[in-house]
Design a protein around this motif. Structure first.
Motif, PDB file in Angstrom:
ATOM      1  N   ALA A 117      13.115 -31.677  -8.546  1.00 33.02           N
ATOM      2  CA  ALA A 117      12.700 -32.662  -7.547  1.00 33.02           C
ATOM      3  C   ALA A 117      12.320 -32.067  -6.385  1.00 33.02           C
ATOM      4  O   ALA A 117      12.225 -32.306  -5.308  1.00 33.02           O
ATOM      5  CB  ALA A 117      14.485 -33.651  -7.161  1.00 33.02           C
ATOM      6  N   ILE A 118      12.576 -30.917  -6.233  1.00 32.37           N
ATOM      7  CA  ILE A 118      13.074 -30.000  -5.648  1.00 32.37           C
ATOM      8  C   ILE A 118      11.237 -28.834  -5.196  1.00 32.37           C
ATOM      9  O   ILE A 118      12.154 -27.882  -6.721  1.00 32.37           O
ATOM     10  CB  ILE A 118      13.816 -29.269  -4.561  1.00 32.37           C
ATOM     11  CG1 ILE A 118      15.333 -29.813  -4.958  1.00 32.37           C
ATOM     12  CG2 ILE A 118      13.987 -28.176  -3.850  1.00 32.37           C
ATOM     13  CD1 ILE A 118      16.668 -29.749  -4.580  1.00 32.37           C
ATOM     14  N   GLN A 119      10.885 -28.145  -4.668  1.00 32.38           N
ATOM     15  CA  GLN A 119       9.346 -27.643  -4.688  1.00 32.38           C
ATOM     16  C   GLN A 119       9.045 -26.568  -3.444  1.00 32.38           C
ATOM     17  O   GLN A 119       9.751 -26.954  -2.895  1.00 32.38           O
ATOM     18  CB  GLN A 119       8.128 -27.819  -4.561  1.00 32.38           C
ATOM     19  CG  GLN A 119       7.942 -28.999  -5.634  1.00 32.38           C
ATOM     20  CD  GLN A 119       8.420 -28.213  -7.706  1.00 32.38           C
ATOM     21  OE1 GLN A 119       7.518 -27.708  -7.985  1.00 32.38           O
ATOM     22  NE2 GLN A 119       8.443 -29.163  -8.392  1.00 32.38           N
ATOM     23  N   PHE A 120       9.687 -25.157  -3.999  1.00 31.55           N
ATOM     24  CA  PHE A 120       9.550 -24.247  -2.851  1.00 31.55           C
ATOM     25  C   PHE A 120       8.134 -23.448  -3.013  1.00 31.55           C
ATOM     26  O   PHE A 120       8.392 -22.835  -4.033  1.00 31.55           O
ATOM     27  CB  PHE A 120      11.106 -23.059  -3.127  1.00 31.55           C
ATOM     28  CG  PHE A 120      12.378 -23.906  -2.835  1.00 31.55           C
ATOM     29  CD1 PHE A 120      13.064 -23.316  -1.562  1.00 31.55           C
ATOM     30  CD2 PHE A 120      13.081 -24.487  -3.770  1.00 31.55           C
ATOM     31  CE1 PHE A 120      14.291 -23.667  -0.966  1.00 31.55           C
ATOM     32  CE2 PHE A 120      13.871 -24.613  -3.302  1.00 31.55           C
ATOM     33  CZ  PHE A 120      14.770 -24.627  -1.969  1.00 31.55           C
ATOM     34  N   LEU A 121       7.772 -23.108  -1.714  1.00 36.99           N
ATOM     35  CA  LEU A 121       7.115 -22.311  -1.552  1.00 36.99           C
ATOM     36  C   LEU A 121       6.387 -20.967  -0.978  1.00 36.99           C
ATOM     37  O   LEU A 121       7.389 -21.328   0.287  1.00 36.99           O
ATOM     38  CB  LEU A 121       5.501 -23.129  -0.985  1.00 36.99           C
ATOM     39  CG  LEU A 121       4.368 -24.572  -1.609  1.00 36.99           C
ATOM     40  CD1 LEU A 121       3.625 -25.431  -0.865  1.00 36.99           C
ATOM     41  CD2 LEU A 121       5.119 -24.580  -3.179  1.00 36.99           C
ATOM     42  N   ASP A 122       6.437 -20.264  -1.419  1.00 32.94           N
ATOM     43  CA  ASP A 122       6.434 -18.957  -0.757  1.00 32.94           C
ATOM     44  C   ASP A 122       6.119 -18.918   0.688  1.00 32.94           C
ATOM     45  O   ASP A 122       4.549 -19.910   0.410  1.00 32.94           O
ATOM     46  CB  ASP A 122       6.179 -17.601  -1.893  1.00 32.94           C
ATOM     47  CG  ASP A 122       7.107 -17.118  -3.077  1.00 32.94           C
ATOM     48  OD1 ASP A 122       8.780 -17.762  -2.816  1.00 32.94           O
ATOM     49  OD2 ASP A 122       6.668 -17.189  -3.729  1.00 32.94           O
ATOM     50  N   ALA A 123       5.837 -18.172   1.102  1.00 34.46           N
ATOM     51  CA  ALA A 123       5.382 -17.987   2.834  1.00 34.46           C
ATOM     52  C   ALA A 123       3.196 -17.639   2.081  1.00 34.46           C
ATOM     53  O   ALA A 123       2.734 -18.062   2.985  1.00 34.46           O
ATOM     54  CB  ALA A 123       5.142 -16.910   3.416  1.00 34.46           C
ATOM     55  N   GLU A 124       3.500 -16.362   1.262  1.00 35.16           N
ATOM     56  CA  GLU A 124       1.943 -16.576   0.840  1.00 35.16           C
ATOM     57  C   GLU A 124       1.005 -17.503   0.393  1.00 35.16           C
ATOM     58  O   GLU A 124       0.443 -17.632   0.294  1.00 35.16           O
ATOM     59  CB  GLU A 124       2.114 -15.780  -0.055  1.00 35.16           C
ATOM     60  CG  GLU A 124       2.508 -14.219   0.370  1.00 35.16           C
ATOM     61  CD  GLU A 124       4.224 -14.040   0.440  1.00 35.16           C
ATOM     62  OE1 GLU A 124       4.482 -13.317   1.264  1.00 35.16           O
ATOM     63  OE2 GLU A 124       4.718 -14.609   0.192  1.00 35.16           O
ATOM     64  N   GLN A 125       1.882 -18.832   0.143  1.00 36.41           N
ATOM     65  CA  GLN A 125       2.083 -20.033  -0.293  1.00 36.41           C
ATOM     66  C   GLN A 125       1.284 -21.075   0.281  1.00 36.41           C
ATOM     67  O   GLN A 125       0.876 -22.155   0.336  1.00 36.41           O
ATOM     68  CB  GLN A 125       2.289 -20.453  -1.618  1.00 36.41           C
ATOM     69  CG  GLN A 125       2.517 -19.615  -2.525  1.00 36.41           C
ATOM     70  CD  GLN A 125       3.660 -21.019  -3.886  1.00 36.41           C
ATOM     71  OE1 GLN A 125       4.831 -19.951  -3.468  1.00 36.41           O
ATOM     72  NE2 GLN A 125       2.935 -21.155  -5.283  1.00 36.41           N
ATOM     73  N   THR A 126       1.188 -21.016   1.945  1.00 44.03           N
ATOM     74  CA  THR A 126       1.429 -22.108   2.938  1.00 44.03           C
ATOM     75  C   THR A 126      -0.182 -21.352   3.874  1.00 44.03           C
ATOM     76  O   THR A 126      -0.253 -20.278   3.491  1.00 44.03           O
ATOM     77  CB  THR A 126       2.330 -21.935   3.618  1.00 44.03           C
ATOM     78  OG1 THR A 126       2.659 -20.543   4.491  1.00 44.03           O
ATOM     79  CG2 THR A 126       3.280 -22.161   2.859  1.00 44.03           C
ATOM     80  N   LEU A 127      -0.720 -22.402   4.828  1.00 45.39           N
ATOM     81  CA  LEU A 127      -1.752 -22.215   5.114  1.00 45.39           C
ATOM     82  C   LEU A 127      -1.274 -20.838   6.417  1.00 45.39           C
ATOM     83  O   LEU A 127      -2.475 -20.659   6.701  1.00 45.39           O
ATOM     84  CB  LEU A 127      -2.375 -23.455   5.747  1.00 45.39           C
ATOM     85  CG  LEU A 127      -3.123 -23.695   7.348  1.00 45.39           C
ATOM     86  CD1 LEU A 127      -4.219 -23.176   6.336  1.00 45.39           C
ATOM     87  CD2 LEU A 127      -3.250 -24.562   7.525  1.00 45.39           C
ATOM     88  N   GLY A 128      -0.178 -20.856   6.860  1.00 43.16           N
ATOM     89  CA  GLY A 128       0.002 -20.246   8.180  1.00 43.16           C
ATOM     90  C   GLY A 128       0.280 -18.535   7.409  1.00 43.16           C
ATOM     91  O   GLY A 128       0.146 -17.846   8.470  1.00 43.16           O
ATOM     92  N   LYS A 129       0.764 -18.385   6.751  1.00 42.65           N
ATOM     93  CA  LYS A 129       1.328 -17.178   5.228  1.00 42.65           C
ATOM     94  C   LYS A 129       2.504 -16.446   5.692  1.00 42.65           C
ATOM     95  O   LYS A 129       2.472 -15.047   5.493  1.00 42.65           O
ATOM     96  CB  LYS A 129       0.221 -16.216   5.671  1.00 42.65           C
ATOM     97  CG  LYS A 129      -0.811 -16.502   4.809  1.00 42.65           C
ATOM     98  CD  LYS A 129      -2.024 -17.317   3.352  1.00 42.65           C
ATOM     99  CE  LYS A 129      -2.650 -18.000   2.959  1.00 42.65           C
ATOM    100  NZ  LYS A 129      -2.891 -18.464   1.941  1.00 42.65           N
ATOM    101  N   LYS A 130       3.373 -17.147   6.962  1.00 41.57           N
ATOM    102  CA  LYS A 130       4.637 -16.498   7.735  1.00 41.57           C
ATOM    103  C   LYS A 130       5.914 -16.927   7.414  1.00 41.57           C
ATOM    104  O   LYS A 130       6.736 -16.036   6.976  1.00 41.57           O
ATOM    105  CB  LYS A 130       3.905 -16.696   9.365  1.00 41.57           C
ATOM    106  CG  LYS A 130       2.612 -15.879   9.367  1.00 41.57           C
ATOM    107  CD  LYS A 130       2.901 -16.275  10.715  1.00 41.57           C
ATOM    108  CE  LYS A 130       1.925 -14.982  11.715  1.00 41.57           C
ATOM    109  NZ  LYS A 130       1.628 -15.410  13.328  1.00 41.57           N
ATOM    110  N   HIS A 131       6.086 -18.397   6.812  1.00 41.16           N
ATOM    111  CA  HIS A 131       7.239 -18.932   6.344  1.00 41.16           C
ATOM    112  C   HIS A 131       7.228 -19.837   5.146  1.00 41.16           C
ATOM    113  O   HIS A 131       6.173 -20.301   4.735  1.00 41.16           O
ATOM    114  CB  HIS A 131       7.531 -19.501   7.415  1.00 41.16           C
ATOM    115  CG  HIS A 131       7.486 -18.829   9.138  1.00 41.16           C
ATOM    116  ND1 HIS A 131       8.959 -18.285   9.311  1.00 41.16           N
ATOM    117  CD2 HIS A 131       7.420 -19.011  10.227  1.00 41.16           C
ATOM    118  CE1 HIS A 131       8.611 -18.179  10.233  1.00 41.16           C
ATOM    119  NE2 HIS A 131       7.730 -18.659  11.106  1.00 41.16           N
TER     120      HIS A 131
END
Length: 220
Positions: A117-131
């Protein structure tokens, strides 16, 4: 069990859930949620056990809560394992309970990275790259890897939650936000969903979220 729902190991014919309250903290470093789930249940037949669906959860303890807030520890049996439907959480009640009895069960637990059920994304995988970012997808039978439950659309529940996330992140759920509070390096967000829904519609996101109003009553 499987008599009512072939995809659930819960004893759906003997007990039903009406409400779930979640108290969870998001740990991005360990990629897990930790805390408690409190289930309000009612017996449909005489029974001496509660059987819930789980998948890849670490169950720490379970207790029966009385109306005057006294608790009694319950024996936990997790020996029934199915390769598709997960692990049945069998809680033995202190005595046989009559039909129509209301029960409240408190379960302390943690999720694990294996949960569907749960997916974690590292900061580098997000648009902002910070959180970092967290989102859940419980459909069709993955709610059992988010919290112990009767993971069947035959059961409709209301739910409430308190979700702790590290600052400056925000949590949202498939529920009405009722407030937030600062607690040191964390923020606790509170939610209520008073419309009864199946377990697969419980949803959580946490991350560096912002909103924009598109009308006086709607925002994205």
């Amino acid at each position: 069990m499987f008599e009512i729902d072939p995809n659930s190991q819960s004893n759906l014919g003997e007990v039903t859930t009406s409400h779930v309250h979640l108290e969870l903290a998001v740990d991005f470093a360990a990629r897990k949620l930790a805390g408690t789930a409190t289930l309000a249940l009612k017996t449909l037949e005489c029974t001496d056990q509660i059987v819930l669906d789980t998948a890849h959860l670490v169950i720490k303890s379970a207790s029966l809560e009385s109306a005057d807030d006294r608790t009694e520890a319950l024996d936990i049996d997790m020996t029934t394992i199915h390769k598709v439907y997960g692990t049945a959480l069998r809680l033995r009640l202190p005595a046989m309970v009559a039909k129509g009895t209301s029960l409240r069960i408190l379960i302390s637990y943690e999720t694990t990275p294996k949960g569907g059920a749960i997916q974690f994304l590292d900061a580098e995988q997000t648009l902002g790259k910070k959180h970092p970012y967290l989102f859940t997808q419980c459909e069709e039978i993955h709610a059992r890897s988010l919290f112990p439950c009767q993971d069947s659309p035959s059961v409709k529940i209301s739910y409430s939650a308190s979700i702790r996330v590290p600052k400056p992140l925000t949590a949202l759920m498939s529920a009405i936000a009722t407030g937030s509070s600062d607690e040191g390096d964390s923020t606790v967000f509170k939610f209520e969903q008073n419309t009864t829904i199946p377990s697969y519609l419980v949803a959580l996101v946490a991350g560096n979220l912002v909103s924009a109003e598109i009308s006086h009553r709607c925002a994205v």
